[in-house]
Enzyme design. Sequence first.
Site, short mmCIF file in Angstrom:
data_model
loop_
_atom_site.label_atom_id
_atom_site.label_comp_id
_atom_site.label_asym_id
_atom_site.label_seq_id
_atom_site.Cartn_x
_atom_site.Cartn_y
_atom_site.Cartn_z
N ARG A 94 1.17 8.45 -2.77
CA ARG A 94 -0.24 8.35 -2.45
C ARG A 94 -0.82 9.15 -1.29
O ARG A 94 -1.85 9.81 -1.50
CB ARG A 94 -0.84 6.88 -2.50
CG ARG A 94 -2.06 6.47 -2.82
CD ARG A 94 -2.52 5.19 -2.46
NE ARG A 94 -1.62 4.16 -2.75
CZ ARG A 94 -1.46 3.69 -3.91
NH1 ARG A 94 -2.11 3.67 -4.92
NH2 ARG A 94 -0.46 2.64 -4.20
N TYR A 95 -0.03 9.10 -0.33
CA TYR A 95 -0.51 9.67 1.10
C TYR A 95 0.68 10.78 1.32
O TYR A 95 1.43 10.62 0.78
CB TYR A 95 -0.45 8.66 2.33
CG TYR A 95 -1.39 7.57 2.12
CD1 TYR A 95 -2.60 7.51 2.43
CD2 TYR A 95 -0.91 6.16 1.64
CE1 TYR A 95 -3.34 6.59 2.46
CE2 TYR A 95 -1.61 5.23 1.45
CZ TYR A 95 -2.91 5.39 1.98
OH TYR A 95 -3.68 4.28 2.03
N ARG A 98 4.18 9.90 3.24
CA ARG A 98 5.07 8.47 3.04
C ARG A 98 5.09 8.30 1.42
O ARG A 98 4.20 8.43 0.67
CB ARG A 98 4.63 7.26 3.65
CG ARG A 98 3.04 7.06 3.49
CD ARG A 98 2.81 6.39 4.78
NE ARG A 98 0.94 5.90 4.62
CZ ARG A 98 0.05 6.64 5.20
NH1 ARG A 98 0.39 7.79 5.65
NH2 ARG A 98 -1.13 6.21 5.08
N CYS A 107 11.16 -11.14 -7.10
CA CYS A 107 10.71 -11.71 -5.85
C CYS A 107 11.44 -13.00 -5.75
O CYS A 107 11.54 -13.72 -6.91
CB CYS A 107 9.22 -11.90 -5.86
SG CYS A 107 8.22 -10.32 -6.08
N CYS A 111 3.63 -15.12 -5.95
CA CYS A 111 2.29 -15.36 -5.36
C CYS A 111 1.29 -15.53 -6.56
O CYS A 111 1.28 -14.34 -7.16
CB CYS A 111 2.12 -14.60 -4.30
SG CYS A 111 3.47 -14.21 -3.14
N CYS A 114 -0.74 -12.37 -6.68
CA CYS A 114 -0.11 -10.52 -6.38
C CYS A 114 -0.86 -9.80 -7.07
O CYS A 114 -1.30 -9.87 -8.28
CB CYS A 114 1.17 -10.98 -7.14
SG CYS A 114 2.48 -9.43 -7.01
N ARG A 116 0.66 -7.07 -8.03
CA ARG A 116 1.53 -6.37 -9.00
C ARG A 116 1.83 -7.33 -10.03
O ARG A 116 2.88 -7.29 -10.42
CB ARG A 116 2.53 -5.54 -8.22
CG ARG A 116 2.11 -4.54 -7.38
CD ARG A 116 3.13 -3.66 -7.27
NE ARG A 116 3.06 -2.29 -6.35
CZ ARG A 116 3.33 -2.22 -4.98
NH1 ARG A 116 4.06 -2.96 -4.42
NH2 ARG A 116 2.70 -1.11 -4.38
N ASP A 277 -6.89 -8.09 -3.82
CA ASP A 277 -7.13 -7.06 -4.76
C ASP A 277 -7.72 -7.66 -6.12
O ASP A 277 -7.37 -8.83 -6.46
CB ASP A 277 -5.92 -6.31 -4.99
CG ASP A 277 -5.48 -5.52 -3.67
OD1 ASP A 277 -6.08 -4.89 -3.26
OD2 ASP A 277 -4.06 -5.77 -3.22
N ASP A 314 -7.89 -2.14 0.08
CA ASP A 314 -7.18 -1.11 -1.04
C ASP A 314 -8.29 -0.64 -2.09
O ASP A 314 -8.64 -1.51 -2.87
CB ASP A 314 -5.79 -1.65 -1.62
CG ASP A 314 -4.72 -0.52 -1.43
OD1 ASP A 314 -4.74 0.49 -1.77
OD2 ASP A 314 -3.70 -1.11 -0.81
N LYS A 321 -6.00 3.05 1.45
CA LYS A 321 -6.71 1.59 1.88
C LYS A 321 -7.73 2.14 2.96
O LYS A 321 -7.52 3.36 3.63
CB LYS A 321 -5.49 1.18 2.79
CG LYS A 321 -4.42 0.39 2.02
CD LYS A 321 -3.45 -0.19 3.12
CE LYS A 321 -2.50 -1.06 2.22
NZ LYS A 321 -1.67 0.00 1.64
S1 SF4 Z 1 2.97 -10.54 -3.35
FE1 SF4 Z 1 3.67 -9.98 -5.37
S2 SF4 Z 1 5.40 -8.45 -5.04
FE2 SF4 Z 1 4.91 -9.60 -3.24
S3 SF4 Z 1 6.22 -11.30 -2.97
FE3 SF4 Z 1 4.39 -12.07 -3.89
S4 SF4 Z 1 4.69 -11.76 -6.23
FE4 SF4 Z 1 6.21 -10.62 -5.13
#
Ligand code: SF4
Length: 355
Positions: A94-95, A98, A107, A111, A114, A116, A277, A314, A321
């Site tokens: 994206r940049y 990096r 994971c 979360c 999340c 993603r 997000d 973001d 960002k």
């Molecule tokens: S935010 Fe998403 S990618 Fe990061 S630890 Fe939690 S579930 Fe996994």
Amino acid sequence: MSKINPTTTLRQPVDLVAHGLAPASDLAVLEKVTARYAVAVTPDMAALIDPDDPDDPIARQFIPSVEELLSQGSERADPIGDHTHSPVTGIVHRYPDRVLFKLVHVCAVYCRFCFRREMVGPGKATALSQGAYDGAINYIRAHSEIWEVILTGGDPLMLSPRRLAEIMADIAAIDHVRIIRIHTRVPVADPARISREMIAALKVGGATTWVALHANHARELTDGARAACAGIIDAGIPMVSQSVLLRGVNDNAGALEALMRAFVECRIKPYYLHHGDLAPGTAHLRSDIATGQTLMRALRGRYSGLCQPAYMLDIPGGHGKSPIGPSYLERAGSNGGDHFVVEDYQGGRHRYPPA
Ligand code: SF4
């Protein structure tokens, strides 16, 4: 509900109910959520949850909720536009200087907010094939402007220390890569994974390793988590923090202050406080920008500058960002502004010359 602390990671609603972390009456609806988004609550995180507190800030982060089935029109499956900037599988560029290198899609915990969430979890995808991995390494090697490689996912510390060490060596062998940054939640979610072997795998000749820890509430920094982070830092690896502003978790000055102070006490520099997000089914956990700015302003005079993260958004669609914290400086006066007015931490306003 009465709670039984688990000895293994809980992944099914029936297990959450059996351990007193969700009411039996929610079982059917939680199964619908779990069919769509991965669930994992490690014993360390389960132990922190108070089942008698309906607003428990740890439960809000990891226990699925019926509200996840409600999507808003503004939400999108790829909220920060990873796909738009993915030249080869596993890489997001994206940049200029990096890249993100997405090694795994699993994971330790999942979360509920999340960003993603449509891409991580056992049902979504697997680790990169050898061919895709080679393609990603070749891409980094071919782009001499890449100074920093950010290992993310999923959580790269779900790899075995042996595999992680191989990957670190492959990346560090590329001359122009000077920094390898690892984004992880493992030191808080499953601190036992931060073994001596894992810490050894993080260190590599030829590049400097940084570790960015994701945690959102001071209670996550248990004695075990603090020991895991101390092990990383004592090995000479600097750490920064990443947190998400979450409604009902840390969207008040006291919770944010305790979190940032805890990071600094652990020798972890607060780096980013992300605005939530626009991931599907996360509106109930997303705070609003006005609240975020008010909190940042309130915290400025409340703790040391060492504790201040940057409040970041973001931009949807992959535009990167931007800092969205409050501004303390404005132009004032005639002719479009012939001086500045700067605000102090108590709200006092002061004139400052233009040069
Ligand atoms: S935010 Fe998403 S990618 Fe990061 S630890 Fe939690 S579930 Fe996994």
